[in-house]
Design a protein around this motif. Structure first.
Motif, short mmCIF file in Angstrom:
data_model
loop_
_atom_site.label_atom_id
_atom_site.label_comp_id
_atom_site.label_asym_id
_atom_site.label_seq_id
_atom_site.Cartn_x
_atom_site.Cartn_y
_atom_site.Cartn_z
N ASP A 131 0.68 -1.07 -0.11
CA ASP A 131 -0.08 -0.07 0.09
C ASP A 131 0.89 1.28 -0.02
OD1 ASP A 131 -2.61 -1.05 -0.05
OD2 ASP A 131 -2.72 -1.14 2.07
N CYS A 133 1.68 5.09 0.05
CA CYS A 133 0.88 6.11 0.38
C CYS A 133 1.53 7.27 0.19
CB CYS A 133 0.58 6.13 2.12
SG CYS A 133 -0.39 4.64 2.31
N ARG A 202 -1.60 0.49 7.00
CA ARG A 202 -0.91 1.38 8.06
C ARG A 202 -1.71 1.24 9.33
NH1 ARG A 202 1.40 1.49 3.92
NH2 ARG A 202 2.74 2.99 3.04
N ARG A 248 -3.62 6.59 -1.79
CA ARG A 248 -3.19 5.41 -1.54
C ARG A 248 -3.22 4.69 -2.75
NH1 ARG A 248 -6.65 1.04 -1.34
NH2 ARG A 248 -5.39 -0.89 -0.81
#
Ligand code: G1P
Length: 272
Positions: A131, A133, A202, A248
Motif C-alpha cells: 500500500d 501512500c 498502515r 493510497r
C-alpha cells in the motif's frame, strides 16, 4: 513516542509472477525506487528510525538494498549519478534495520507476531509496503496516537463491491474522520460488510496485540488475521480508525501498481 515500525514482507507476491520468483514484491520499483523505499521514507518523516522486517526465503535483496554498496559508490563518486543514491544512503545512515524470518506463511497476524522480538514492549507502526501512500499518513497517525494512546487503523472508503478485499470496520465517528471501532471483519462478503470503510496497510499497534495474537485462532482463509486480534482490543474500546488525508495506491494489484507508476512519473520525472 512511536519509535519502531514493522514491515511484514514475507509474502510471495504471486500476482507479480514470474518477476517475484526472484525479486521480493517489496523490491518492485515504482519508477526507480522500490516499494519499501517509499514506506521507509514515510516512517522517517514520522520520526521512526528503528525498522524491523519480517522476511522469508528469497528476500535477501531487501537487506542488500538497505546497506551500503562501496564498490558502486566508488564507481559513481563525483559523477551526476551520485545524487541518485543520496536518499537511500540517508536511510542507511539514519535508520537501524533488523530482520526476522517467518518460517511458515500463516497470515498477517502471524507475521506481526513473528516480529515481536524486534519490537518488544513498545507501541509500534505496521507498514504494508504494497500500500503505497502519499501524504505522510504515518505522521498523521503518530499525532493521533499521542492523543488517544490506543491502536489505530488507517481507513479509506472503497466501492461497496470491493469490500471483500479488505478488513472492514464499523464505528462511531468521535471526531472529524476519527472513528471508535465497534466491529471489524476480515474480507467480508459484499452483502454482509458492516460498512465500506476499509483498512489499508498502515497501523499503530499497542504491544498487548502480541498476547492477543497468540490466542487468535485461524480465521478467514485459514490464516491468523490481525483484524481478529484487533477486534479483541476494539471490544475494550481500544481501537480507533482514521480516515487519513492523502493518497493510497494498492500496489499489490497490477492496476494500482500502474496508477502509482504513472503518478510518480508525472510528479517526479516528467520533463525533468
Ligand atoms: C491485509 C489485511 C486487511 C487489510 C489489507 C490492506 O490484507 O489482512 O485487513 O485491509 O491488508 O492492504 P492482504 O492485502 O494482505 O490480503
Amino acid at each position: 513516542m512511536i519509535k519502531k515500525a514493522l514491515f511484514p514482507a514475507a509474502g510471495y507476491g504471486t500476482r507479480f509472477l514470474p518477476a517475484t520468483k526472484s525479486v521480493p514484491k517489496e523490491m518492485l520499483p515504482i519508477v526507480n525506487k522500490p516499494l519499501i523505499h517509499y514506506g521507509i521514507k514515510e516512517c522517517m518523516n514520522a520520526g521512526i528510525f528503528e525498522i524491523g522486517f519480517v522476511t522469508g526465503r528469497s528476500k535477501r535483496a531487501i537487506e542488500d538494498y538497505l546497506d551500503h554498496n562501496p564498490e558502486l559508490e566508488f564507481q559513481i563518486e563525483g559523477s551526476s549519478k551520485e545524487k541518485l543514491l543520496e536518499e537511500v544512503n540517508e536511510m542507511i545512515d539514519k535508520c537501524t534495520f533488523t530482520y526476522v524470518r517467518q518460517k511458515k506463511m500463516l497470515g498477517l497476524g502471524h507475521a506481526v507476531l513473528t516480529g515481536e522480538p524486534l519490537i518488544g514492549d513498545n507501541p509500534f507502526a505496521v507498514v504494508l509496503a504494497d500500500d503505497l501512500c502519499e501524504g505522510d499518513i504515518l505522521s498523521q497517525m503518530v499525532k493521533l496516537y499521542k492523543k488517544y494512546k490506543c491502536s489505530i487503523v488507517a481507513i479509506e472508503e472503497v466501492p461497496k463491491n470491493e469490500v471483500n478485499k479488505y478488513g472492514v470496520i464499523k464505528g462511531k465517528e468521535i471526531d472529524n474522520g476519527v472513528f471508535m471501532v465497534e466491529d471489524m471483519v476480515e474480507k467480508p462478503e459484499v452483502n454482509k460488510a458492516p460498512s465500506n470503510l476499509a483498512i489499508i496497510g498502515r497501523y499503530i499497534l499497542t504491544p498487548d496485540i502480541f498476547d492477543l495474537l497468540k490466542e487468535t485462532k485461524p480465521g478467514k482463509g485459514g490464516e491468523i488475521q490481525l483484524t481478529d486480534a484487533l477486534l479483541k482490543q476494539a471490544k475494550d474500546g481500544m481501537v480507533i480508525a482514521y480516515k487519513f488525508k492523502g493518497k493510497r495506491f494498492d500496489c499489490g494489484s497490477v492496476d494500482g501498481f500502474i496508477k502509482a507508476t504513472n503518478y510518480f512519473y508525472e510528479k517526479d520525472f516528467k520533463g525533468k
